[in-house]
Design a protein around this motif. Structure first.
Motif, PDB file in Angstrom:
ATOM      1  N   THR A  31       0.838  -1.191   0.000  1.00  0.00           N
ATOM      2  CA  THR A  31       0.000   0.000   0.000  1.00  0.00           C
ATOM      3  C   THR A  31       0.875   1.245   0.000  1.00  0.00           C
ATOM      4  N   LEU A  32       0.249   2.379  -0.239  1.00  0.00           N
ATOM      5  CA  LEU A  32       0.840   3.689  -0.007  1.00  0.00           C
ATOM      6  C   LEU A  32      -0.109   4.502   0.874  1.00  0.00           C
ATOM      7  N   ASN A  33      -1.045   3.825   1.522  1.00  0.00           N
ATOM      8  CA  ASN A  33      -2.050   4.447   2.370  1.00  0.00           C
ATOM      9  C   ASN A  33      -1.613   4.324   3.834  1.00  0.00           C
ATOM     10  N   SER A  34      -1.409   5.463   4.492  1.00  0.00           N
ATOM     11  CA  SER A  34      -0.920   5.473   5.880  1.00  0.00           C
ATOM     12  C   SER A  34      -1.875   4.790   6.850  1.00  0.00           C
ATOM     13  N   ILE A  46       7.461   8.242  -5.831  1.00  0.00           N
ATOM     14  CA  ILE A  46       6.870   6.907  -5.875  1.00  0.00           C
ATOM     15  C   ILE A  46       7.476   6.113  -7.023  1.00  0.00           C
ATOM     16  N   THR A  47       7.718   6.793  -8.125  1.00  0.00           N
ATOM     17  CA  THR A  47       8.367   6.131  -9.251  1.00  0.00           C
ATOM     18  C   THR A  47       9.787   6.652  -9.361  1.00  0.00           C
ATOM     19  N   GLU A  48      10.701   5.739  -9.495  1.00  0.00           N
ATOM     20  CA  GLU A  48      12.113   6.090  -9.660  1.00  0.00           C
ATOM     21  C   GLU A  48      12.635   5.352 -10.878  1.00  0.00           C
ATOM     22  N   GLY A  49      12.625   6.022 -12.016  1.00  0.00           N
ATOM     23  CA  GLY A  49      13.055   5.374 -13.250  1.00  0.00           C
ATOM     24  C   GLY A  49      12.075   4.289 -13.646  1.00  0.00           C
ATOM     25  N   ASP A  50      12.533   3.049 -13.608  1.00  0.00           N
ATOM     26  CA  ASP A  50      11.686   1.932 -14.023  1.00  0.00           C
ATOM     27  C   ASP A  50      11.158   1.133 -12.836  1.00  0.00           C
ATOM     28  N   THR A  51      11.152   1.735 -11.635  1.00  0.00           N
ATOM     29  CA  THR A  51      10.644   1.051 -10.443  1.00  0.00           C
ATOM     30  C   THR A  51       9.532   1.856  -9.782  1.00  0.00           C
TER      31      THR A  51
END
Length: 76
Positions: A31-34, A46-51
């Motif tokens: 999740t990304l929900n606290s 949240i996105t770093e290149g291809d991840t």
């Protein structure tokens, strides 16, 4: 990946992907929900290149998953 990120921000999501190091299939609740995580989750990128970065609920730790390894994902 926009749909996946939106789902992660609101729900518990099951992401199935192939692990880079072993080639095995990993089925990861995340999740990304606290509120769902029970932890204050603040992520700058949240996105770093291809991840995609997400909170693994089973490991209680951050994980980054290479987009090309994701087989499927669904809301739990």
């Amino acid at each position: 990946m926009t749909n996946l990120i939106d789902a992660l921000k609101q729900n518990e999501v099951i992401v199935e992907f192939t692990k880079i190091d072993t080639g095995e299939l990993r089925v990861m609740p995340c999740t990304l929900n606290s509120e769902i995580a029970g932890k204050d989750l603040h992520v700058k990128n949240i996105t770093e290149g291809d991840t995609v970065v997400m909170w693994a609920l089973d490991k209680k730790a951050w994980r980054d998953v290479r987009v090309s390894t994701i087989k499927q994902w669904y809301i739990k």
